[in-house]
Design an enzyme around this catalytic site. Structure first.
Site, PDB file in Angstrom:
ATOM      1  N   SER A 297       0.850  -1.186   0.000  1.00 60.63           N
ATOM      2  CA  SER A 297       0.000   0.000   0.000  1.00 60.63           C
ATOM      3  C   SER A 297       0.883   1.232   0.000  1.00 60.63           C
ATOM      4  CB  SER A 297      -0.887   0.024   1.241  1.00 60.63           C
ATOM      5  OG  SER A 297      -0.133   0.430   2.388  1.00 60.63           O
ATOM      6  N   ASP A 298       0.303   2.367  -0.400  1.00 56.69           N
ATOM      7  CA  ASP A 298       0.962   3.631  -0.116  1.00 56.69           C
ATOM      8  C   ASP A 298       0.824   3.871   1.390  1.00 56.69           C
ATOM      9  OD1 ASP A 298       2.286   6.043  -0.395  1.00 56.69           O
ATOM     10  OD2 ASP A 298       1.121   6.667  -2.130  1.00 56.69           O
ATOM     11  N   CYS A 299       1.616   4.791   1.908  1.00 58.99           N
ATOM     12  CA  CYS A 299       1.734   4.912   3.359  1.00 58.99           C
ATOM     13  C   CYS A 299       0.467   5.499   3.977  1.00 58.99           C
ATOM     14  CB  CYS A 299       2.948   5.752   3.712  1.00 58.99           C
ATOM     15  SG  CYS A 299       4.486   4.953   3.191  1.00 58.99           S
TER      16      CYS A 299
END
Length: 579
Positions: A290-292
């Site tokens: 995932s993106d953060c």
């Protein structure tokens, strides 16, 4: 003269390097007898067999702990901590927690190549490959020196620069799916070291942000809640080709799913996107992160799932393997206990994650004694890599206008005088480097580059407060311009105007920049040269038709040697592209 100037410039590019014993973290220390008994430590076995053995030895808590970017150690099995998040957009960066740069380190800097939008303008796939490869070499060297807790780098950004106001367009190869696809393939192959015939990856590349992501924060709508409404035709023709090429031709080992939703479904919870498309249709062999913070936003901001446990189950069932963040740390176990998340999804994710670490050679004994073990600190900021950074800047800078007899400027007359005026003429390193940059080997401003050619080079910032130019010292700049033979105006943007989380609302030059340009141009003895630094496009229609502006060059964000590259072009030692 150009060659002597180049050598003079490169002679300044010194890097303080101290010798020290490499302490790269790794599992399967064969000096420990117990490691030799583990099948997961046997490099002769197939990786699926090794990961299966490893997973059979882990408790539930140990398994769940490995699903986030900051993976803790498993001491009883001799497995060290691992950091999945490192950045290498256009050079190894200290932006993520995986890389340590400081003045006391063995390696305190890395080659900072031009921002991607500029190197893409070279239309040179071989150049993109060489840049990726140089970054991969430096990444492995930093790891071998014990200054990295991982070898997984979340680059390249291969989103389509569809909206010209997007603040992160500078990170991309532009608006064309074909060009972006070719960039992705070249960069990924270079960074992962496909020229090496061994079994290990040099470093791991991660193509991001999957998919239809080109808005950060625009008029109250941010990327965390944005719902991109995209037709299936546009998705297939525009947004997906770079990712498909990245997977199938580039053989990328990582994909990052984006914050935004596409047609109502969060990217990181989209089974059709992550599993049916990436894995089943494209045969992706790697991990999906995932993106953060994206997992938490699915529940907390997008309200897509009823509970945190539902979110955890949704993303892992969709095909996500790793979270950048800590949402899973707090909610994954309760999702298992509530029977919303099965062990099969957890084991699938862990198999993909540990497979990458094994492909990087981190479960085969001390990696400094393996195929990439001889890559050391002398490979970072090498002259070869700095020449490459200079070549990339020269070949990406674009000539937009040149009135007859103006460019190139004469470099044979010792009495020539030059004024370098503008908010970007002598700016801080961040301006020429762009975002996601690491500490550069050496930084040469545009003013310094011109002073290699001209002794009588005068400087005036023109604007107060940098490129925002809320107020301008036009009268003072005009007086400087009147006294010299030639004037170069260095205008445009910087990271205060466009960056991650900051989109623009118009394409005009900021503040009073245009007034400064017109005032100086009108007062100058000869037509002036206008240089624009920016990642996104700028409306310079008035400059195009102003006969007092004889030359216009777009220089993007040209990296650590951008000052030298621009001077070589303006004084005729390199011909710019007219793209």
């Amino acid at each position: 003269m150009a060659l002597s100037i180049l050598y003079l410039s490169l002679s300044l590019l010194t890097v303080t390097v101290q010798s020290s014993k490499p302490e790269a973290p790794f599992a399967c220390d064969f000096s420990n007898p117990s490691s030799r008994s583990y099948p997961f430590c046997n490099p002769k076995l197939p990786i699926p067999q090794r990961t299966k053995d490893l997973l059979s030895r882990l408790t539930l808590d140990e398994k769940l702990s490995q699903l986030v970017n900051t993976a803790p150690p498993i001491p009883r099995l001799g497995i060290p901590a691992y950091q999945w998040w490192s950045e290498a957009l256009h050079g190894v960066s200290g932006v993520g927690p995986g890389i340590l740069f400081d003045n006391n380190s063995t390696i305190s800097s890395a080659t900072s190549f031009p921002q991607v939008i500029l190197t893409a303008a070279s239309f040179d796939s071989r150049l993109w490959y060489r840049i990726g490869h140089a970054i991969g070499i430096e990444a492995r060297a930093i790891f071998n020196a014990g200054q990295a807790n991982g070898l997984t780098f979340w680059a390249p950004n291969i989103n389509i620069f569809r909206d010209p106001r997007w603040g992160r367009g500078q990170e991309t190869a532009g608006e064309d799916p074909l060009l972006t696809s070719r960039y992705a393939v070249s960069f990924v192959r270079g960074l992962q070291g496909d020229s090496f015939k061994g079994a290990h990856l040099l470093a791991s590349a991660c193509c991001k942000h999957f998919t239809a992501y080109d808005l950060d924060n625009w008029k109250g709508v941010d990327r965390f809640v944005f719902d991109a409404r995209v037709s299936l035709q546009d998705l297939a023709d525009t947004y997906q080709p770079p990712f498909q090429s990245c997977v199938q031709q580039g053989r990328a080992s990582g994909i990052m799913c984006a914050y935004n939703r596409v047609n109502g479904v969060p990217n990181c919870a989209d089974y059709g996107l992550l599993t049916q498309t990436a894995r089943n249709q494209w045969d992706f062999n790697g991990y999906i992160t995932s993106d953060c913070g994206a997992v938490g936003f699915i529940h907390d901001r997008q309200r897509y799932a009823k509970s945190p446990e539902d979110v955890v189950a949704d993303v892992l069932r969709a095909g996500m393997d790793l979270e950048c963040g800590s949402y899973l740390t707090y909610h994954a176990k309760s999702a298992v206990l509530q029977k919303k998340l099965g062990m099969s999804e957890i084991d699938r994710a862990l198999q993909n994650l540990f497979s990458i670490r094994m492909r990087l050679g981190l479960f085969d004994g001390n990696p400094t004694r393996l195929s990439f073990g001889l890559i050391g600190s002398n490979h970072v900021c090498s002259k070869e890599h700095q020449y490459l950074a200079l070549e990339a800047a020269r070949n990406g800078i674009v000539l937009l206008k040149n009135s007859p007899t103006l460019l190139p400027l004469p470099k044979t007359s010792p009495s020539i005088s030059l004024a370098v005026i503008g908010p970007n003429a002598n700016s801080s390193p961040l301006t020429l480097l762009g975002n996601y940059a690491g500490p550069p080997c050496k930084y040469v401003t545009i003013l310094q580059g011109f002073r290699h050619y001209v002794k009588n080079a005068f400087y005036h910032p023109g604007c107060d407060g940098g490129p925002k130019c809320s107020s301008a010292q036009i009268d003072q700049a005009v007086e400087v311009a009147k006294k010299v033979d030639y004037v170069v105006l260095v205008m445009g943007l910087d990271q205060s105007e466009e960056r991650e989380e900051r989109d623009r609302v118009h394409l005009d030059l900021p503040g009073k920049q245009l007034e400064l340009i017109n005032g100086v141009a009108e007062a100058s003895k000869k037509p002036v040269i206008l240089v624009l630094l920016s990642g996104g496009p700028l409306d310079i229609t008035s400059a195009k038709y102003n006969h007092k502006i004889g030359g216009i060059l777009w220089a993007g964000y040209p990296g650590e040697l951008g000052g030298i590259a621009l001077a070589q072009i303006i004084f005729g030692d390199h011909n710019p592209g007219p793209r």
